[in-house]
Design a protein around this motif. Structure first.
Motif, PDB file in Angstrom:
ATOM      1  N   VAL A   1       4.789  13.829   1.623  1.00 10.32           N
ATOM      2  CA  VAL A   1       6.180  13.466   1.932  1.00 10.32           C
ATOM      3  C   VAL A   1       6.308  12.345   2.961  1.00 10.32           C
ATOM      4  O   VAL A   1       7.430  11.937   3.286  1.00 10.32           O
ATOM      5  CB  VAL A   1       6.974  14.700   2.418  1.00 10.32           C
ATOM      6  N   GLY A   2       5.191  11.832   3.457  1.00  7.63           N
ATOM      7  CA  GLY A   2       5.290  10.743   4.424  1.00  7.63           C
ATOM      8  C   GLY A   2       3.961  10.471   5.071  1.00  7.63           C
ATOM      9  O   GLY A   2       2.949  11.069   4.698  1.00  7.63           O
ATOM     10  N   GLY A   3       3.971   9.557   6.029  1.00  8.30           N
ATOM     11  CA  GLY A   3       2.725   9.230   6.704  1.00  8.30           C
ATOM     12  C   GLY A   3       2.834   7.953   7.491  1.00  8.30           C
ATOM     13  O   GLY A   3       3.938   7.495   7.827  1.00  8.30           O
ATOM     14  N   ASP A   4       1.675   7.368   7.742  1.00  8.99           N
ATOM     15  CA  ASP A   4       1.621   6.139   8.511  1.00  8.99           C
ATOM     16  C   ASP A   4       0.409   5.359   8.015  1.00  8.99           C
ATOM     17  O   ASP A   4      -0.613   5.953   7.645  1.00  8.99           O
ATOM     18  CB  ASP A   4       1.481   6.487   9.998  1.00  8.99           C
ATOM     19  N   THR A   5       0.515   4.042   7.972  1.00  6.79           N
ATOM     20  CA  THR A   5      -0.569   3.192   7.475  1.00  6.79           C
ATOM     21  C   THR A   5      -0.811   2.083   8.488  1.00  6.79           C
ATOM     22  O   THR A   5       0.104   1.317   8.782  1.00  6.79           O
ATOM     23  CB  THR A   5      -0.199   2.599   6.096  1.00  6.79           C
ATOM     24  N   THR A   6      -2.020   2.032   9.036  1.00 11.11           N
ATOM     25  CA  THR A   6      -2.329   1.048  10.078  1.00 11.11           C
ATOM     26  C   THR A   6      -3.692   0.428   9.808  1.00 11.11           C
ATOM     27  O   THR A   6      -4.474   0.935   9.003  1.00 11.11           O
ATOM     28  CB  THR A   6      -2.375   1.722  11.469  1.00 11.11           C
TER      29      THR A   6
ATOM     30  N   LEU B   1       0.843  -1.203   0.000  1.00  5.11           N
ATOM     31  CA  LEU B   1       0.000   0.000   0.000  1.00  5.11           C
ATOM     32  C   LEU B   1       0.877   1.253   0.000  1.00  5.11           C
ATOM     33  O   LEU B   1       0.632   2.200  -0.753  1.00  5.11           O
ATOM     34  CB  LEU B   1      -0.923   0.019   1.232  1.00  5.11           C
ATOM     35  N   ILE B   2       1.898   1.260   0.857  1.00  4.61           N
ATOM     36  CA  ILE B   2       2.785   2.431   0.928  1.00  4.61           C
ATOM     37  C   ILE B   2       3.489   2.637  -0.413  1.00  4.61           C
ATOM     38  O   ILE B   2       3.621   3.770  -0.888  1.00  4.61           O
ATOM     39  CB  ILE B   2       3.809   2.273   2.077  1.00  4.61           C
ATOM     40  N   ASP B   3       3.866   1.536  -1.033  1.00  2.00           N
ATOM     41  CA  ASP B   3       4.488   1.595  -2.364  1.00  2.00           C
ATOM     42  C   ASP B   3       3.563   2.250  -3.378  1.00  2.00           C
ATOM     43  O   ASP B   3       3.986   3.077  -4.190  1.00  2.00           O
ATOM     44  CB  ASP B   3       4.770   0.156  -2.815  1.00  2.00           C
ATOM     45  N   ALA B   4       2.282   1.856  -3.314  1.00  2.00           N
ATOM     46  CA  ALA B   4       1.294   2.415  -4.245  1.00  2.00           C
ATOM     47  C   ALA B   4       1.154   3.919  -4.026  1.00  2.00           C
ATOM     48  O   ALA B   4       0.971   4.685  -4.981  1.00  2.00           O
ATOM     49  CB  ALA B   4      -0.055   1.721  -4.050  1.00  2.00           C
ATOM     50  N   ILE B   5       1.242   4.341  -2.767  1.00  2.00           N
ATOM     51  CA  ILE B   5       1.162   5.781  -2.464  1.00  2.00           C
ATOM     52  C   ILE B   5       2.410   6.486  -2.993  1.00  2.00           C
ATOM     53  O   ILE B   5       2.324   7.506  -3.679  1.00  2.00           O
ATOM     54  CB  ILE B   5       1.016   6.009  -0.940  1.00  2.00           C
ATOM     55  N   ALA B   6       3.573   5.898  -2.695  1.00  4.26           N
ATOM     56  CA  ALA B   6       4.843   6.538  -3.086  1.00  4.26           C
ATOM     57  C   ALA B   6       4.935   6.692  -4.601  1.00  4.26           C
ATOM     58  O   ALA B   6       5.437   7.699  -5.099  1.00  4.26           O
ATOM     59  CB  ALA B   6       6.020   5.726  -2.553  1.00  4.26           C
TER      60      ALA B   6
ATOM     61  N   THR C   1       1.656  15.286   5.280  1.00  7.22           N
ATOM     62  CA  THR C   1       1.805  13.876   5.627  1.00  7.22           C
ATOM     63  C   THR C   1       0.410  13.302   5.842  1.00  7.22           C
ATOM     64  O   THR C   1      -0.545  14.040   6.116  1.00  7.22           O
ATOM     65  CB  THR C   1       2.653  13.666   6.893  1.00  7.22           C
ATOM     66  N   LEU C   2       0.285  11.986   5.717  1.00  4.02           N
ATOM     67  CA  LEU C   2      -1.021  11.331   5.688  1.00  4.02           C
ATOM     68  C   LEU C   2      -1.013  10.090   6.576  1.00  4.02           C
ATOM     69  O   LEU C   2      -0.221   9.174   6.352  1.00  4.02           O
ATOM     70  CB  LEU C   2      -1.326  10.920   4.240  1.00  4.02           C
ATOM     71  N   SER C   3      -1.891  10.058   7.572  1.00  4.17           N
ATOM     72  CA  SER C   3      -2.069   8.856   8.383  1.00  4.17           C
ATOM     73  C   SER C   3      -3.373   8.188   7.980  1.00  4.17           C
ATOM     74  O   SER C   3      -4.435   8.803   8.024  1.00  4.17           O
ATOM     75  CB  SER C   3      -2.089   9.223   9.868  1.00  4.17           C
TER      76      SER C   3
ATOM     77  N   ILE D   1       8.880  10.072   0.853  1.00  9.26           N
ATOM     78  CA  ILE D   1       8.402   8.781   1.353  1.00  9.26           C
ATOM     79  C   ILE D   1       9.490   7.714   1.200  1.00  9.26           C
ATOM     80  O   ILE D   1      10.136   7.629   0.158  1.00  9.26           O
ATOM     81  CB  ILE D   1       7.142   8.356   0.576  1.00  9.26           C
ATOM     82  N   GLY D   2       9.696   6.896   2.232  1.00 11.23           N
ATOM     83  CA  GLY D   2      10.590   5.752   2.102  1.00 11.23           C
ATOM     84  C   GLY D   2      11.623   5.616   3.192  1.00 11.23           C
ATOM     85  O   GLY D   2      12.125   4.524   3.429  1.00 11.23           O
ATOM     86  N   ASP D   3      11.960   6.690   3.873  1.00 11.49           N
ATOM     87  CA  ASP D   3      12.909   6.584   4.988  1.00 11.49           C
ATOM     88  C   ASP D   3      12.118   6.664   6.302  1.00 11.49           C
ATOM     89  O   ASP D   3      10.899   6.599   6.304  1.00 11.49           O
ATOM     90  CB  ASP D   3      13.969   7.692   4.883  1.00 11.49           C
ATOM     91  N   ASP D   4      12.817   6.804   7.411  1.00 12.05           N
ATOM     92  CA  ASP D   4      12.107   6.879   8.694  1.00 12.05           C
ATOM     93  C   ASP D   4      11.369   8.203   8.858  1.00 12.05           C
ATOM     94  O   ASP D   4      10.400   8.292   9.619  1.00 12.05           O
ATOM     95  CB  ASP D   4      13.095   6.681   9.848  1.00 12.05           C
ATOM     96  N   ALA D   5      11.826   9.225   8.171  1.00  8.46           N
ATOM     97  CA  ALA D   5      11.178  10.545   8.241  1.00  8.46           C
ATOM     98  C   ALA D   5      11.552  11.325   6.993  1.00  8.46           C
ATOM     99  O   ALA D   5      12.503  10.976   6.287  1.00  8.46           O
ATOM    100  CB  ALA D   5      11.638  11.295   9.492  1.00  8.46           C
TER     101      ALA D   5
HETATM  102  P1  ADP Z   1       8.423   3.319  10.208  1.00  9.31           P
HETATM  103  O1  ADP Z   1       8.089   1.938  10.653  1.00  9.31           O
HETATM  104  O2  ADP Z   1       9.877   3.657  10.216  1.00  9.31           O
HETATM  105  O3  ADP Z   1       7.560   4.380  10.833  1.00  9.31           O
HETATM  106  P2  ADP Z   1       6.666   2.955   7.981  1.00  9.31           P
HETATM  107  O4  ADP Z   1       6.765   1.571   7.489  1.00  9.31           O
HETATM  108  O5  ADP Z   1       5.524   3.372   8.810  1.00  9.31           O
HETATM  109  O6  ADP Z   1       8.067   3.348   8.643  1.00  9.31           O
HETATM  110  O7  ADP Z   1       6.711   3.938   6.723  1.00  9.31           O
HETATM  111  C1  ADP Z   1       7.675   3.790   5.731  1.00  9.31           C
HETATM  112  C2  ADP Z   1       7.707   5.022   4.861  1.00  9.31           C
HETATM  113  O8  ADP Z   1       6.449   5.174   4.213  1.00  9.31           O
HETATM  114  C3  ADP Z   1       7.917   6.313   5.651  1.00  9.31           C
HETATM  115  O9  ADP Z   1       8.691   7.194   4.860  1.00  9.31           O
HETATM  116  C4  ADP Z   1       6.538   6.847   5.829  1.00  9.31           C
HETATM  117  O10 ADP Z   1       6.539   8.253   5.967  1.00  9.31           O
HETATM  118  C5  ADP Z   1       5.858   6.408   4.538  1.00  9.31           C
HETATM  119  N1  ADP Z   1       4.409   6.187   4.700  1.00  9.31           N
HETATM  120  C6  ADP Z   1       3.760   5.254   5.439  1.00  9.31           C
HETATM  121  N2  ADP Z   1       2.426   5.370   5.332  1.00  9.31           N
HETATM  122  C7  ADP Z   1       2.216   6.411   4.494  1.00  9.31           C
HETATM  123  C8  ADP Z   1       1.043   7.057   3.994  1.00  9.31           C
HETATM  124  N3  ADP Z   1      -0.191   6.662   4.342  1.00  9.31           N
HETATM  125  N4  ADP Z   1       1.217   8.107   3.168  1.00  9.31           N
HETATM  126  C9  ADP Z   1       2.433   8.540   2.824  1.00  9.31           C
HETATM  127  N5  ADP Z   1       3.572   7.975   3.253  1.00  9.31           N
HETATM  128  C10 ADP Z   1       3.469   6.922   4.082  1.00  9.31           C
END
Ligand code: ADP
Ligand code: MG
Length: 316
Positions: free
Chosen positions: A117-122, A7-12, A85-87, A25-29
């Protein structure tokens, strides 16, 4: 079902770049370059299924709206949006839902040159949260605490349309597509906010209803306000769908408008009218001594709203 990483790949893959994104997107921050002559403005807003949008909303509309409400906050500060950023909390790993969501989200992001530029997916109940980052010249931000006695009170666009759509949806009857568009696809007034920076004294975006939001400006500025209900900007669609008592209540207290409410000196009336750019600017009242927001009708008599502000715990 795709994994979280798929899913994160599809977003990136779909997220657009910007020159000032050192690491996306892709590193820890993420790492972002903030110009030395700008201040960073940060806003966050969450939309929960069943609270902020109906469970069966189109994913593209949810995507658009969650970014729109955040860009609206930046607009109300007079900031130029740059990054977000997007959670995502999703009940299931559903790539069709995600692609639809990204269609709406990224369409609005592209319109305003915003990079994701980043986010979290849960996994969890459907909930989407965005943090938006913008830039402003020091001293030019639009805050809630700058209103002055004697200022005019203005609003952009028209009021009550989104709440009208919600009222029609709740009633289960005919639904006007123009009103529905205002509920599902609010247009954040980014250009208006930028044009008003350095011109308006105070600003807020109208999310909870004009009277409730103007009250925040008044509290922060330690002033009162008088609104002329007959001057509130009214769309043809709202006028056609509701009687006067109803549409006035929706305009005053409906919420979900994402228009800007701002105050400015009388001397700036022409300057404000000239900021236009396709968005109507309507003078609706003035800032007075005191601490309350009052509303008067055409005869100057007190007008009372038959409806309270948007209640978060009202079921959808
Ligand atoms: P970590 O475990 O280090 O927090 P994640 O696996 O959660 O890393 O996220 C990996 C990368 O993907 C990070 O750069 C994060 O910002 C990005 N990412 C995760 N979810 C999303 C999202 N919903 N939208 C955009 N970027 C995301
Ligand atoms: Mg994480």
């Amino acid at each position: 079902m795709p994994t979280e990483f798929a899913l994160i790949d599809a977003i990136a893959r779909r997220a657009a770049a910007r020159d000032d994104v050192v690491l996306g997107i892709g590193d820890d921050a993420a790492i972002l370059s903030v110009p030395a002559d700008r201040q960073l403005v940060v806003a966050m807003d969450t939309l929960n299924a069943g609270v902020h949008f109906p469970e069966d909303s189109l994913p593209a509309d949810i995507g658009w709206k969650v970014l729109a409400v955040n860009l609206s906050d930046l607009a109300a500060m007079g900031a130029r949006p740059a990054w977000c950023t997007l959670s995502l909390s999703l009940p299931a790993s559903d790539s069709r839902w995600l692609e639809g969501f990204l269609d709406g989200f990224l369409a609005l992001a592209a319109r305003h040159g915003v990079a994701l530029v980043g986010g979290d997916t849960t996994r969890g109940p459907l909930s989407v949260c965005v943090t938006a980052h913008g830039l402003v010249e020091p001293g030019r931000s639009l805050r809630r605490d700058g209103a002055r006695i004697g200022d005019d009170v203005w609003v952009t666009g028209t009021l009550g349309d989104a709440a009208g759509a919600l009222a029609q949806w709740r009633a289960g009857g005919d639904r006007d597509p123009a009103l529905r568009e205002r509920l599902d696809r609010p247009e954040p007034r980014v250009e208006s906010g930028l044009a008003l920076a350095g011109l308006a004294h105070a600003a807020i975006d109208v999310s909870d209803g004009l009277l409730a939001d103007l009250d925040h400006v008044c509290s922060a500025s330690r002033v009162g306000a008088e609104i002329a209900v007959g001057m509130l900007p009214l769309s043809p669609a709202l006028a056609a769908a509701f009687d006067q008592g109803q549409h006035r209540a929706l305009q005053c207290s409906g919420g979900d408008d994402y228009e800007l409410c701002f105050t400015a000196a009388r001397e700036r009336r022409d300057d404000i009218a000239a900021t236009g750019a396709g968005v109507a600017m309507t003078r609706v009242g003035r800032i007075v001594a005191g601490e309350a927001v009052s509303v008067v009708d055409e005869e100057g008599n007190p007008w009372r709203s038959p409806r309270r502000g948007f209640d978060h715990f009202e079921p959808m």
